[in-house]
Design a protein around this motif. Structure first.
Motif, PDB file in Angstrom:
ATOM      1  N   VAL A 430      30.361  71.053 -11.345  1.00 15.47           N
ATOM      2  CA  VAL A 430      29.448  70.691 -10.255  1.00 15.47           C
ATOM      3  C   VAL A 430      29.900  71.317  -8.944  1.00 15.47           C
ATOM      4  CG1 VAL A 430      28.502  68.774  -8.902  1.00 15.47           C
ATOM      5  CG2 VAL A 430      28.880  68.481 -11.360  1.00 15.47           C
ATOM      6  N   THR A 431      28.921  71.938  -8.249  1.00 20.57           N
ATOM      7  CA  THR A 431      29.161  72.366  -6.865  1.00 20.57           C
ATOM      8  C   THR A 431      28.211  71.569  -5.993  1.00 20.57           C
ATOM      9  OG1 THR A 431      29.611  74.591  -7.670  1.00 20.57           O
ATOM     10  CG2 THR A 431      29.241  74.350  -5.300  1.00 20.57           C
ATOM     11  N   GLN A 432      28.772  70.841  -5.061  1.00 21.13           N
ATOM     12  CA  GLN A 432      27.931  70.045  -4.163  1.00 21.13           C
ATOM     13  C   GLN A 432      27.831  70.769  -2.825  1.00 21.13           C
ATOM     14  OE1 GLN A 432      29.425  66.143  -3.176  1.00 21.13           O
ATOM     15  NE2 GLN A 432      27.402  65.370  -2.604  1.00 21.13           N
ATOM     16  N   VAL A 433      26.601  70.994  -2.382  1.00 22.70           N
ATOM     17  CA  VAL A 433      26.387  71.787  -1.171  1.00 22.70           C
ATOM     18  C   VAL A 433      25.782  70.902  -0.079  1.00 22.70           C
ATOM     19  CG1 VAL A 433      25.119  73.764  -0.217  1.00 22.70           C
ATOM     20  CG2 VAL A 433      26.029  73.878  -2.543  1.00 22.70           C
ATOM     21  N   GLU A 434      26.431  70.898   1.065  1.00 25.34           N
ATOM     22  CA  GLU A 434      25.946  70.069   2.184  1.00 25.34           C
ATOM     23  C   GLU A 434      26.066  70.884   3.461  1.00 25.34           C
ATOM     24  OE1 GLU A 434      24.644  66.825   2.966  1.00 25.34           O
ATOM     25  OE2 GLU A 434      24.695  67.855   4.904  1.00 25.34           O
ATOM     26  N   MET A 435      24.998  70.886   4.274  1.00 23.70           N
ATOM     27  CA  MET A 435      25.085  71.730   5.475  1.00 23.70           C
ATOM     28  C   MET A 435      25.827  71.057   6.625  1.00 23.70           C
ATOM     29  SD  MET A 435      21.241  72.053   6.776  1.00 23.70           S
ATOM     30  CE  MET A 435      20.347  70.793   7.593  1.00 23.70           C
ATOM     31  N   ALA A 436      25.891  69.720   6.619  1.00 21.04           N
ATOM     32  CA  ALA A 436      26.626  69.015   7.687  1.00 21.04           C
ATOM     33  C   ALA A 436      28.133  69.187   7.455  1.00 21.04           C
ATOM     34  CB  ALA A 436      26.237  67.551   7.667  1.00 21.04           C
ATOM     35  N   PRO A 437      28.946  68.845   8.457  1.00 24.34           N
ATOM     36  CA  PRO A 437      30.396  69.021   8.281  1.00 24.34           C
ATOM     37  C   PRO A 437      31.006  68.065   7.255  1.00 24.34           C
ATOM     38  CG  PRO A 437      29.840  68.562  10.600  1.00 24.34           C
ATOM     39  CD  PRO A 437      28.591  68.420   9.823  1.00 24.34           C
ATOM     40  N   HIS A 438      30.296  66.972   6.938  1.00 25.44           N
ATOM     41  CA  HIS A 438      30.833  65.995   5.986  1.00 25.44           C
ATOM     42  C   HIS A 438      29.768  65.611   4.976  1.00 25.44           C
ATOM     43  CE1 HIS A 438      34.463  65.123   8.283  1.00 25.44           C
ATOM     44  NE2 HIS A 438      33.717  65.149   9.355  1.00 25.44           N
ATOM     45  N   ILE A 439      30.208  65.253   3.774  1.00 21.25           N
ATOM     46  CA  ILE A 439      29.294  64.536   2.886  1.00 21.25           C
ATOM     47  C   ILE A 439      29.242  63.100   3.414  1.00 21.25           C
ATOM     48  CG2 ILE A 439      29.618  65.987   0.854  1.00 21.25           C
ATOM     49  CD1 ILE A 439      31.584  63.847  -0.204  1.00 21.25           C
ATOM     50  N   MET A 440      28.343  62.312   2.921  1.00 21.59           N
ATOM     51  CA  MET A 440      28.178  60.910   3.362  1.00 21.59           C
ATOM     52  C   MET A 440      28.136  60.822   4.887  1.00 21.59           C
ATOM     53  SD  MET A 440      30.568  58.740   0.869  1.00 21.59           S
ATOM     54  CE  MET A 440      29.563  57.795  -0.198  1.00 21.59           C
ATOM     55  N   GLY A 441      27.227  61.580   5.463  1.00 22.16           N
ATOM     56  CA  GLY A 441      27.165  61.731   6.915  1.00 22.16           C
ATOM     57  C   GLY A 441      27.038  60.426   7.691  1.00 22.16           C
ATOM     58  N   ARG A 442      26.553  59.365   7.032  1.00 22.24           N
ATOM     59  CA  ARG A 442      26.376  58.102   7.760  1.00 22.24           C
ATOM     60  C   ARG A 442      27.697  57.377   7.982  1.00 22.24           C
ATOM     61  NH1 ARG A 442      22.419  55.070   4.215  1.00 22.24           N
ATOM     62  NH2 ARG A 442      20.528  56.260   4.479  1.00 22.24           N
ATOM     63  N   GLU A 443      28.690  57.714   7.155  1.00 22.06           N
ATOM     64  CA  GLU A 443      29.938  56.938   7.211  1.00 22.06           C
ATOM     65  C   GLU A 443      30.961  57.614   8.128  1.00 22.06           C
ATOM     66  OE1 GLU A 443      29.499  54.160   5.921  1.00 22.06           O
ATOM     67  OE2 GLU A 443      27.816  54.613   4.621  1.00 22.06           O
ATOM     68  N   ASP A 444      32.022  56.886   8.424  1.00 17.82           N
ATOM     69  CA  ASP A 444      33.102  57.456   9.238  1.00 17.82           C
ATOM     70  C   ASP A 444      33.693  58.671   8.515  1.00 17.82           C
ATOM     71  OD1 ASP A 444      33.115  55.767  11.405  1.00 17.82           O
ATOM     72  OD2 ASP A 444      34.447  54.307  10.467  1.00 17.82           O
ATOM     73  N   PRO A 445      34.132  59.709   9.259  1.00 14.44           N
ATOM     74  CA  PRO A 445      34.718  60.890   8.614  1.00 14.44           C
ATOM     75  C   PRO A 445      35.869  60.522   7.667  1.00 14.44           C
ATOM     76  CG  PRO A 445      34.420  61.282  10.950  1.00 14.44           C
ATOM     77  CD  PRO A 445      34.028  59.859  10.715  1.00 14.44           C
TER      78      PRO A 445
END
Ligand SMILES: Cc1cc2nc3c(=O)[nH]c(=O)nc-3n(C[C@H](O)[C@H](O)[C@H](O)COP(=O)(O)OP(=O)(O)OC[C@H]3O[C@@H](n4cnc5c(N)ncnc54)[C@H](O)[C@@H]3O)c2cc1C
Length: 713
Positions: A430-445
């Motif tokens: 699996v390759t997970q691609v996300e354009m934001a700096p973090h996955i789970m953008g709603r949560e704390d880094p």
């Protein structure tokens, strides 16, 4: 100059000016008696120095009102007595509005951030009300002198009302009152007391004037609704009290409530009862995650004292199990169950033909109210080439029977994360691609980084900051081309799962024709009662947003159903104060209320208390001793502003914090509650204990120590 210094400077300046006012007893010059006594002197000075007197008066008036000093009423009378009606009205109306706005700005600068951060959650409704109807409220308050002038300035400064709006409304709203006082000033000799200026008749007429804008607004809303409704003939009798469109989480709850209160209700579903959650969402995804977790446990056999465990599986059989789980839950949402509850279940695609009628299978149902609960569909990003491949979404994922060898998951949100981990556990690369700096953008880094590290340890390639630009087909190979910091990254794949969000289902069933308003987020626009701009059409669930959870869909459905059936006699505003959610990765991530990031962004004076699950006996025994509980509280207080749990069964553990927040229970009470040993739930008590430890009354303990020493002799 730093903001703290500026604040101190302004505070000191105000304190000095007010102090001088009190010290020199300047108040005595701003009394009716003094004014009357000095009337002739003042008038002769004005006759010889017109401009200077006007300018001085104007500035002094501004200072008095800006500093919220008593005396504005007497000054207004003085204006009338000295300058005559029209010049005084002009000068006073500008000076009072400018002074009021300065007081408003000072209150805003000094206190608004503090008030909003401290009471932000509770003020949400007030803020929303001010944003919606603040100008109307202010206009009414300006006309009806129920609250003193200076109180209105200071209080509104604490709200999000814009300063230009405040100024403009004050200027217009205070005009009538100013005219009355100025006019009285022109006849100063006849006035014996300030209170005599406003007769009861005048006050009543002001009150009526003040209420006018609010009544007018309600009237305009009513007329607008009537105008929309007028275009459609209102049936003399209705087939139903309520027609619900869509039998997902929202539609099921809405029709259940309606049937429970003995309304006649029809529930129309074009596809499968249970909607997204049962058929393509929560239920299948959680079933799949459970199977994947079994594999993960198998791989950790040695942690549990086994030499080796071999789990042999066929992916197709796992996917069949998912269908079996859906089958077991299905009866809860079935036509048979809802029919037995008293709901008329109709299978077919519904179309709104008027605010009073819905067409289905060529039949027209007339109804007093309609609830639109048509849910959402997977959002497809405009990536060139995507339409040339057989991509997966959460809609068709469940038909899969062959495990993809190389899977690209587009999206780092809850669905993307849950599926990335599950498929990696089954053996996909699996390759997970996300354009934001973090996955789970709603949560704390910190949370996102922890889950990312876990994913990577399990073989998921996580690419954040990568924007998908194109899908290419080269020979037998499918490629996703991404951009990362100006460079191109190409990822070959066998299947691609699009999980970049969900779009409200608003098209093609009559909303456009009726002119139902859509919000900029693409969901149906609603008021706090969940009514659309056509008041007998309401909505709930993903189509209403802003949350896209089964539990919020059900929550909204209750409000929509009750408001539809009992308005105008009794209505309830939807309450969004305590909304929990959970992402069912392993470990789970669950949250209610604020996280640390949000508390910082809102400038709240807060503390973080944390408990590591590595300390918890039960978690250790279960080999699940990783993760933490983090609770946000206001500094020095045990009130819970938010809780984030990362760990096994985090979603279940969160329930205690949800209850506590909903009912204002603090950490002290959680600490004082017996939790069974050994359970994971003890972690909630333990984090409360951590808070207590950090707030030990050191001084008191010092005295207690002396007490014990004394007792020992
Ligand atoms: C993979 C996945 C996992 C998820 N996991 C979770 C989770 O763990 N927890 C959680 O809380 N939420 C989860 N969700 C979100 C949750 O499923 C949705 O928030 C919830 O189902 C929304 O319910 P709803 O009633 O608004 O819409 P839906 O369930 O989508 O129902 C809308 C229904 O309306 C019907 N419909 C549409 N138009 C018409 C029409 N014209 N006539 C008749 N019928 C119509 C549709 O066929 C559909 O059945 C998940 C979603 C996905 C995709």
């Amino acid at each position: 100059m730093p903001s703290r210094w500026k604040k101190a400077f302004i505070l000191i300046t105000i304190a000095v000016l007010v102090g001088l006012f009190i010290f020199f007893d300047l108040q005595r010059y701003l009394t009716l008696a003094h004014l009357k006594a000095q009337q002739e002197t003042l008038q002769s000075y004005y006759a010889s120095h017109r401009l200077l007197t006007l300018a001085g008066y104007f500035c002094f008036y501004i200072i008095v009102t800006a500093l919220s000093l008593p005396g504005a009423a007497v000054m207004t009378l003085a204006g009338g007595a000295l300058f005559g009606f029209w010049p005084a009205l002009l000068v006073v109306s500008f000076a009072s509005s400018i002074g009021a706005t300065l007081a408003f700005l000072v209150s805003r600068f000094l206190l608004r951030d503090w008030v909003q951060s401290r009471f932000g959650n509770r003020l949400k409704t007030v803020n929303a009300g001010i944003a919606r109807e603040g100008a109307f409220y202010l206009f009414s308050l300006r006309l009806v002198p129920v609250f003193p002038f200076f109180v209105i300035n200071l209080v509104l400064g604490l709200t999000p009302m814009r300063a230009p709006t405040f100024y403009a409304v004050s200027q217009v709203g205070m005009l009538a009152g100013t005219a009355v006082y100025v006019n009285a000033g022109t006849r100063l000799g006849q006035i014996t007391s300030l209170s005599g200026i406003l007769s009861p008749e005048l006050l009543i007429s002001f009150a009526l004037l003040g209420l006018f804008p609010l009544i007018a607004k309600k009237g305009v809303d009513f007329m607008k609704a009537r105008r929309v409704l007028k275009a459609y003939p209102r049936p003399r009798k209705f087939d139903y009290n309520l027609v619900v469109i869509g039998a997902g989480s929202a539609g099921l709850v809405a029709s259940y409530i309606a049937a429970a209160v003995k309304a006649r209700v029809a529930l129309i579903e074009k596809h499968k009862m249970g909607g997204d959650c049962l058929n393509t969402g929560c239920v299948p995804s959680k079933a799949l995650l459970r199977s994947a977790k079994m594999l993960a446990y198998g791989r950790r056999a040695q942690d549990y004292g086994f030499k080796k465990t071999v789990i042999d599986f066929d992916f197709a059989e796992v996917m069949e199990r998912v269908q079996r789980v859906i089958g077991k839950v299905e009866p809860h949402d079935s036509v048979a169950r809802y029919t037995a509850l008293g709901v008329d279940c109709i299978s077919g695609a519904a179309k709104l033909t008027s605010p009073y009628s819905v067409e289905v299978n060529g039949r027209t149902l007339t109804t007093r109210n309609i609830i639109v609960a048509t849910g959402a569909v997977p959002l497809l990003p405009p990536i060139p080439g995507l339409d040339r491949i057989d991509y997966l979404t959460s809609d068709n994922l469940w038909h899969l029977r062959d495990l993809p060898r190389r899977l690209v998951v587009l999206g780092g949100g809850p669905i993307g994360c849950e599926m990335s981990q599950a498929f990696a556990r089954f053996g996909s690369r699996v390759t997970q691609v996300e354009m934001a700096p973090h996955i789970m953008g709603r949560e704390d880094p910190e949370v996102a980084d922890f889950i990312r590290a876990r994913f990577e340890a399990e073989g998921v390639r996580v690419l954040t900051g990568h924007t998908a630009r194109q899908v290419l087909i080269e020979g037998d190979e499918q490629l996703l081309v991404c951009e990362n910091q100006g460079r191109q990254v190409t990822i070959p794949f066998d299947r691609l799962l699009v999980a970049v969000g969900r779009r409200a289902n608003i098209e093609g069933f009559g909303l456009e024709e009726l002119g139902v308003r859509i919000s900029p987020r693409g969901t149906i626009e609603t008021d706090p009662l969940l009514r659309t701009n056509i008041p007998n059409i309401l909505c709930a669930g993903d189509v209403a947003g802003p949350y896209q959870f089964t539990h919020t869909a059900g929550h909204q459905a209750w409000y929509a159903a009750v408001n539809a059936l009992f308005s105008p006699f009794k209505t309830f505003r939807a309450d969004y104060r305590v909304i929990p959610w959970c992402t069912f990765t392993d470990p789970e991530v669950a949250r209610v209320g604020l996280n640390e990031n949000q508390a910082q962004e809102r400038g709240i004076d807060f503390e973080v208390v944390r408990y590591e699950l590595a300390e918890l006996d039960r978690a250790i025994a279960e080999e699940e001793a990783e993760g933490w509980i983090k609770v946000i509280t206001p500094t020095g207080k045990d009130k819970i502003l938010g809780a984030t749990i990362v760990g096994a069964h985090a979603g279940d553990l969160l329930a205690e914090f949800i209850l506590a927040m909903k009912h204002g229970i603090g950490l002290n009470k959680i600490l004082g509650t017996i939790h069974s040993y050994p359970t994971l739930a003890e972690a909630n008590k333990a984090v409360a204990g951590e808070w207590k430890r950090a707030h030990i009354p050191e001084k008191l303990l010092g005295r207690v120590e002396k007490f014990h020493a004394w007792r020992r002799g």
